[in-house]
Design a protein around this motif. Sequence first.
Motif, PDB file in Angstrom:
ATOM      1  N   UNK A 458      12.106  70.622  31.542  1.00 48.88           N
ATOM      2  CA  UNK A 458      13.186  69.902  30.786  1.00 48.88           C
ATOM      3  C   UNK A 458      13.014  69.984  29.235  1.00 48.88           C
ATOM      4  N   UNK A 459      13.674  70.564  28.284  1.00 44.93           N
ATOM      5  CA  UNK A 459      13.550  70.326  27.016  1.00 44.93           C
ATOM      6  C   UNK A 459      14.558  69.416  26.460  1.00 44.93           C
ATOM      7  N   UNK A 463      14.445  62.166  19.933  1.00 45.69           N
ATOM      8  CA  UNK A 463      13.356  61.315  20.070  1.00 45.69           C
ATOM      9  C   UNK A 463      13.756  60.239  21.104  1.00 45.69           C
ATOM     10  N   UNK A 464      12.687  59.617  21.326  1.00 46.02           N
ATOM     11  CA  UNK A 464      12.826  58.545  22.144  1.00 46.02           C
ATOM     12  C   UNK A 464      12.097  58.406  23.553  1.00 46.02           C
ATOM     13  N   UNK A 485       7.461  62.837  24.771  1.00 41.38           N
ATOM     14  CA  UNK A 485       7.716  64.081  24.056  1.00 41.38           C
ATOM     15  C   UNK A 485       9.071  64.751  24.135  1.00 41.38           C
ATOM     16  N   UNK A 486       9.130  66.031  23.848  1.00 37.95           N
ATOM     17  CA  UNK A 486      10.494  66.674  23.973  1.00 37.95           C
ATOM     18  C   UNK A 486      10.585  67.675  25.157  1.00 37.95           C
ATOM     19  N   UNK A 487       9.410  67.782  25.974  1.00 37.36           N
ATOM     20  CA  UNK A 487       9.443  68.810  26.884  1.00 37.36           C
ATOM     21  C   UNK A 487       8.785  68.181  28.130  1.00 37.36           C
ATOM     22  N   UNK A 488       9.024  68.317  29.439  1.00 36.92           N
ATOM     23  CA  UNK A 488       8.370  67.847  30.648  1.00 36.92           C
ATOM     24  C   UNK A 488       8.522  68.946  31.445  1.00 36.92           C
ATOM     25  N   UNK A 505      17.781  58.637  28.257  1.00 41.42           N
ATOM     26  CA  UNK A 505      17.087  58.647  26.788  1.00 41.42           C
ATOM     27  C   UNK A 505      17.292  57.275  26.411  1.00 41.42           C
ATOM     28  N   UNK A 506      16.124  56.555  26.180  1.00 37.00           N
ATOM     29  CA  UNK A 506      16.252  55.278  25.569  1.00 37.00           C
ATOM     30  C   UNK A 506      16.988  54.264  26.441  1.00 37.00           C
TER      31      UNK A 506
END
Length: 518
Positions: A458-459, A463-464, A485-488, A505-506
């Motif tokens: 996942x990309x 932010x958050x 971060x931005x990737x998992x 996200x958040x």
Amino acid sequence: MSEDNIVMEKIIYTDDMLPARTPNGMSKIRSSNDAEVYSSGERYFPVMLVSTSDYKALDSAFMHRMFNEKGFKDNGNYGSAYDYFVESSAGQFKPTFDIYPITLPKNFSNYNSDSELILPAIDILVERSDFKARASKYEKEIPFIILHPLSREKALAQNSSFFNHQYKLQYSAKRAYTKNGYTFNNYAFISQKAEGKASSTSSKDVNMLGTFVHEFSHVIGLQDTYSADEQGYATIGPLPYDVMALGLRNGNGGYPPTFSSFEREAVGWLKPTEITNTDSVYELKNLSGMQAYAVSNPNKRDEYFLIEYRPAVGFDSKIGSSSYSGKQGKNGVLIWYIDYDYDVFFSNDPNGDLNHQRVEVRTVLSKNQDSFANFKFVNKSGKAKIDGIFNLVFDGDDRVCFTVKSSKSLDKCPEKVVASSSSIASSSSVSSSSGITSIVQKERHRVQMNVSRGMLNVEVPVSGKKTLRFYDALGNIFGLHTFEGSFASVNIFGENRSVFVQLDVNGRMLLAKRVQFR
């Protein structure tokens, strides 16, 4: 004999029992994640298994299993310490406890304080080659557990300061330990052996799992929720319902109840949903699904009620079987009252005032059509937005449903919605070769998701804090992963089925997709 006359565990309060104040204390529990920085993700903690010249430690291989083995069942335990924290966090916190046998040269009685025992133990630890090989996995300032080789009461007979506790070396030793580039400070000091088993080296005589979990939970930021009566006995607080009270003894200590929704909120694992719409039918999932509702004082945001569902499953299955507290609990929908105040919690005695309990279970609803209509606040100017919850309906161990209007009838839960969001059921699917198409929110077109060799990649270039939740076709959560971060890249190899993935996200759902693993 009435519950009020049952003698509990004798507690002697001293300054040493108070938790050390930390930069990441619980001072803003409703507005931010105030957990210690090491209460999420995969974390590693050294555990010193101490022997002295006159007392031998328990078998290190057995202790490693009790702390780390998935599905550990020996000695009447439901699981290991690792299992406990994974279940309480729904996979957001995965601690590994590295067991290091340490032999100290003196008799136990020659150590006059916990720091006198701890400091030479760390001296030995930091010279070990296996510790050096693992040291890169630890925190910059290493939180740790030290297990002394006696039982609790035998240790107390030799030194009144040798109770099980959490503290910091900067207070007990007047300094944090620093050597060879390593720093140690926050620790849990715990007896290895069960009560009455000071000299035993049999694994059957090990201390309760609940004790290890309770003291380590202090290390990651929680406070005691029991307190003492006028005679000095622990009779006050949510005793069988909370691992930070006497719930640590449920099921003979092998079934400590999982963190409450309040504690999950405190360490940043769960954000309760405020009840606002009085016309809705509310669905409340099993607490393992990381869901709870809040009813808050609009004039004092840290005074509130929490509504959570705890069926008799897993670690929570022995709430009605506490081996010591004398007060038996029951499973169902728990209504907690919370009145959070930093200074009171910092004193580690939030329930010390018998007339104002700050953490308590007001009631447990355990059958269909039960109700609760007493959302009253200590702060007289505060007024709940709703009167109560009514028409409770249980739908197995998975969920309950209720209304917040007594006049609104409800005799069964609505049809299940996958992952508590109907948008998931209608979402388009993702296969091992496809990405995500643009849907609804403007940020969604920026998210990329694909499956490769059993890994979900996942990309999310925004932010958050991101949270991935994984649900089966019936809407049951079976996995959770958080990242900043931005990737998992998440390994769910072996599922071999369609699952639903929800991305927040958040705390706001960004998208939900069906994913085929094959």
